[in-house]
Design a protein around this motif. Structure first.
Motif, PDB file in Angstrom:
ATOM      1  N   SER A  19      33.602  33.054  46.497  1.00  0.00           N
ATOM      2  CA  SER A  19      33.145  32.215  47.605  1.00  0.00           C
ATOM      3  C   SER A  19      33.724  32.669  48.937  1.00  0.00           C
ATOM      4  O   SER A  19      33.148  32.410  49.994  1.00  0.00           O
ATOM      5  CB  SER A  19      33.533  30.759  47.345  1.00  0.00           C
ATOM      6  N   ALA A  28      35.346  32.188  40.789  1.00  0.00           N
ATOM      7  CA  ALA A  28      34.394  31.559  41.706  1.00  0.00           C
ATOM      8  C   ALA A  28      35.022  31.329  43.064  1.00  0.00           C
ATOM      9  O   ALA A  28      34.375  31.511  44.107  1.00  0.00           O
ATOM     10  CB  ALA A  28      33.894  30.240  41.112  1.00  0.00           C
ATOM     11  N   GLY A  29      36.305  30.927  43.099  1.00  0.00           N
ATOM     12  CA  GLY A  29      36.973  30.710  44.372  1.00  0.00           C
ATOM     13  C   GLY A  29      37.102  31.991  45.175  1.00  0.00           C
ATOM     14  O   GLY A  29      36.940  31.991  46.397  1.00  0.00           O
ATOM     15  N   ILE A  79      46.688  22.154  34.393  1.00  0.00           N
ATOM     16  CA  ILE A  79      45.417  21.865  35.050  1.00  0.00           C
ATOM     17  C   ILE A  79      45.232  20.356  35.138  1.00  0.00           C
ATOM     18  O   ILE A  79      44.829  19.805  36.165  1.00  0.00           O
ATOM     19  CB  ILE A  79      44.253  22.511  34.282  1.00  0.00           C
ATOM     20  N   LYS A 102      37.244  31.176  35.159  1.00  0.00           N
ATOM     21  CA  LYS A 102      35.972  31.115  35.892  1.00  0.00           C
ATOM     22  C   LYS A 102      36.150  30.443  37.248  1.00  0.00           C
ATOM     23  O   LYS A 102      35.564  30.874  38.251  1.00  0.00           O
ATOM     24  CB  LYS A 102      34.934  30.358  35.065  1.00  0.00           C
ATOM     25  N   GLU A 103      36.981  29.391  37.305  1.00  0.00           N
ATOM     26  CA  GLU A 103      37.212  28.723  38.578  1.00  0.00           C
ATOM     27  C   GLU A 103      37.921  29.646  39.563  1.00  0.00           C
ATOM     28  O   GLU A 103      37.595  29.667  40.751  1.00  0.00           O
ATOM     29  CB  GLU A 103      38.043  27.459  38.345  1.00  0.00           C
ATOM     30  N   ARG A 159      45.021  17.872  38.552  1.00  0.00           N
ATOM     31  CA  ARG A 159      43.901  16.962  38.794  1.00  0.00           C
ATOM     32  C   ARG A 159      44.364  15.520  38.988  1.00  0.00           C
ATOM     33  O   ARG A 159      43.717  14.736  39.628  1.00  0.00           O
ATOM     34  CB  ARG A 159      42.891  17.059  37.635  1.00  0.00           C
ATOM     35  N   ASN A 219      37.771  28.329  31.414  1.00  0.00           N
ATOM     36  CA  ASN A 219      37.291  27.574  32.573  1.00  0.00           C
ATOM     37  C   ASN A 219      38.183  27.825  33.782  1.00  0.00           C
ATOM     38  O   ASN A 219      37.703  27.922  34.915  1.00  0.00           O
ATOM     39  CB  ASN A 219      37.242  26.084  32.249  1.00  0.00           C
ATOM     40  N   SER A 220      39.484  27.910  33.537  1.00  0.00           N
ATOM     41  CA  SER A 220      40.408  28.206  34.635  1.00  0.00           C
ATOM     42  C   SER A 220      40.145  29.596  35.214  1.00  0.00           C
ATOM     43  O   SER A 220      40.198  29.804  36.426  1.00  0.00           O
ATOM     44  CB  SER A 220      41.859  28.096  34.136  1.00  0.00           C
TER      45      SER A 220
END
Length: 684
Positions: free
Chosen positions: A625, A621-622, A680, A617-618, A684, A614-615
């Motif tokens: 973008s 994605a960043g 992570i 993928k994030e 958060r 997930n990290s």
């Protein structure tokens, strides 16, 4: 000797023409030169009839200028003899006496008719055709050059062929431009002939009466006949040259000479010959008409038509026999059965309504596939197997299917009469919405007539063949490892041995077999690493194989040997954007490495692995973008296992080791970090 003579013949001829203008020429030599002039004009005329295309006679414009100057030189020389001696040789006297029957009136009429034919009909038309041909050729030149560049970029032609075609286009433009100017020589020659005749008649009559004391009638008869004879011997070659000019500028490129082409095309309609022959026979029965010539001509045309019918019947019978032989059922042999059983490496299956793209002259699918195979060979380093293209009645309308080893790996549509428009403003255009099969872009199949309207909206318009070829290219690239056969590896190894025998001798058959080399090369292709530099790869494998023949280690050794070539595809203006792994997380992943049959694997709690992914993928994605792309870098020992993990979930993210990414000429920009689960949570 002959070569040297050919080289100096034209310069000597031009100097001789200048001598004609200055030095008096004896009558016998003038007779010889007049005969040469007539024969030269006849040879040029016949040559224009037998050339297959105008560029085969590219020297014609210069030759036309030289021949025109030659005729003018003969005019000056003959004028000097006519006015000075009252005699200009046997050729001119024969033309004045025999050709026109010794009659001044007949001679004048014949001469004027020749002038009218040459100046008004032939020269004027040839001049206009040359002008239009030059204009159209120059206007079409940029388009032809662009077409050559497009074929070269597509791989349909080689650099040498492109240079040859460019030279032909340039030569064609130069030729028609030169013909546009050379046609003015013919026009000027006709005008000069009229003026020279008038001057000679007036001058001859004056000399005859004043200097020779001749009566007016005798002077007119003597000098007018000589002048007309002189005019005929020069205007007949001039007319031949004018006809030659018209012939050469009205010729189109053909595979045969003019006579053969004309006979074939005039005889292509048997009905036309029969009607013409019947009309000729009917005209013969008109009162007062000579019936015999009309009947002879009409009968000849009908006989020709019947012979054409016989020839057509024989040709049709031969075609039918060939078709029957081709369609006749052949006994099925073992080889036929084996061929039917054989699985082809690459196939394109087309619905019946798509078969037209195989034979489309404007954009042939087979030619584009051939060019694609060449391009992929240069990009990836191995020759793609031949692509079998055939129709399939089971496919839906407008559908094509791509297969590898008999298994479908891709499918799409390419409707006839339509083009694919990709863009954001297609709602106002008619057509069927679709998704582009390679990049997943939204698009619409619109009628071909709407291409310009779609382009005006900013859309990208792609033709049907380009859609199929682009899809095939993506399939081949994604499945390159499957397509690399053992035989391909043998052929590649033999090619390396021809230039670098030491690299091959130290590698195979010992310590590595061809099967093990194939496995390494397949591993490289799986990660889209080109294998062009085989000598360097083989040298690295021979060193690594002395320590271990583990496939994963061999693949990593081969990657290390390629160095900057691995990171080069991902550079953006010399900068490599990377996603790092948190050092503590990286150490934890390395500690979890375990060997397996398919290579090293990361053994870790499923929840922790999911958090790591997930990290990743994030981070990806960043970056996306912001409109950028990046690569994931990690320790060399972790790279193979990390690649397997990432490729299964984040398709298209390259994974490089630190050694592969840190090249002296590359700037590294860290654009993301993969963190541990606890880091992570803390953020958060």
């Amino acid at each position: 000797m002959n070569r040297n003579l050919s080289k100096i013949a034209v310069p000597i001829g031009v100097v001789g023409i200048l001598m004609l203008l200055i030095v008096p020429t004896p009558a016998p030599i003038l007779d010889l030169l007049i005969i040469v002039n007539i024969v030269l004009a006849l040879v040029i005329l016949l040559t224009t009839m037998f050339v297959k295309k105008p560029l085969d006679f590219s020297v014609f414009p210069s030759l036309l200028l030289v021949a025109t100057l030659f005729r003018l030189g003969l005019n000056v020389a003959s004028t000097r003899l006519v006015l000075g001696d009252g005699y200009a040789g046997q050729v001119i006297a024969a033309f004045g006496e025999v050709a026109v029957g010794g009659s001044i009136v007949i001679g004048a009429v014949v001469f004027l008719i020749l002038i009218v034919i040459q100046f008004v009909v032939v020269t004027k038309g040839a001049e206009r055709v040359a002008e239009v041909g030059a204009r159209f050729t120059l206007d079409a030149m940029p388009g032809k050059q662009m077409a050559i560049d497009a074929d070269l970029n597509a791989g349909l032609i080689t650099d040498a062929q492109a240079r040859t075609r460019r030279a032909e286009v340039s030569a064609e433009a130069d030729f028609y431009g030169a013909m546009d100017g050379a046609s003015k020589f013919v026009k000027g020659d006709a005008i000069a002939g009229i003026i020279i005749i008038i001057i000679n008649i007036i001058g001859g009559i004056t000399i005859g009466m004043v200097q020779r004391g001749m009566e007016l009638g005798d002077a007119v008869n003597t000098y007018t006949l000589l002048t007309i004879g002189d005019g005929l011997v020069t205007q007949i070659p001039a007319l031949l040259m004018a006809v030659s000019t018209g012939m050469i500028v009205t010729r189109s490129n053909a595979e045969e000479d003019m006579g053969t082409t004309a006979s074939k095309q005039l005889g292509q309609s048997r009905t036309a010959l029969i009607i013409a022959g019947g009309a000729a026979i009917v005209m013969g029965f008109i009162p007062g008409m000579p019936i015999v010539p009309f009947v002879v001509v009409g009968t000849g045309l009908i006989v020709m038509a019947q012979r054409l019918k016989i020839a057509e019947t024989k040709a049709e019978a031969a075609v039918e026999a060939a078709q029957r032989l081709e369609n006749a059922p052949q006994p099925e042999t073992t080889d036929d059965i084996i061929e039917g059983m054989r699985v082809h490496a690459l196939e394109i299956l087309l619905a019946p309504d798509l078969v037209d793209i195989v034979s489309d002259a404007s954009d042939d699918l087979l030619a584009r596939v051939k060019a694609l195979r060449r391009k992929i060979a240069l990009d990836l380093g191995f020759v793609v197997p031949p692509v079998r293209t055939r129709d399939n009645l089971e496919l839906p309308s407008a559908t094509y299917s791509l297969r590898i080893a008999g298994v479908e790996v891709g499918r799409g549509i390419a409707p006839a009469g339509k083009v694919l428009a990709l863009g954001d403003f297609l709602d106002g255009l008619p057509g069927e919405a679709t998704v582009e099969p390679v990049f997943g872009l939204s698009g619409k199949w619109i009628p071909s007539e709407m291409r310009h309207s779609a382009e005006m909206t900013g859309a990208i318009v792609i033709d049907r063949v380009s859609v199929v070829v682009t899809h095939l290219s993506a399939v081949i690239t994604d499945n390159a490892a499957r397509l690399l056969s053992r035989e391909d590896v043998r052929v590649l190894t033999d090619s390396v041995k021809a230039v670098n025998p030491a690299a091959v001798d130290e590698l195979t058959p010992n310590p590595l077999s061809l099967a093990e080399v194939q496995r390494v090369l397949q591993g490289l292709l799986t990660e889209k690493v080109p294998i062009n530099d085989l000598p360097r790869i083989y040298e690295a494998l021979s060193l690594r194989a002395r320590v271990s023949t583990d496939p994963e280690g061999l693949i990593e050794a081969a990657r290390q040997s390629l160095g900057p070539a691995l990171s080069a595809p991902y550079l953006d203006e010399g900068t490599l954007r990377v996603i790092m792994i948190d050092p503590l997380l990286e150490q934890s992943l390395i500690e979890g490495l375990r060997p397996s049959e398919i290579g090293s694997q990361i053994l870790m709690d499923a929840d922790r692995l999911e958090a790591v992914m997930n990290s990743v993928k994030e981070a990806v994605a960043g970056i996306e973008s912001r409109g950028f792309s990046a690569v994931l870098v990690c320790a060399p020992a972790l790279r193979p296992a990390m690649h397997r993990l990432v490729s299964a979930q984040v398709n298209g993210l390259p994974v490089l080791s630190y050694n592969e990414a840190t090249v002296a000429t590359i700037q590294i920009e860290t654009v993301g970090v993969v963190r541990r689960e606890d880091a992570i949570s803390a953020e958060r």
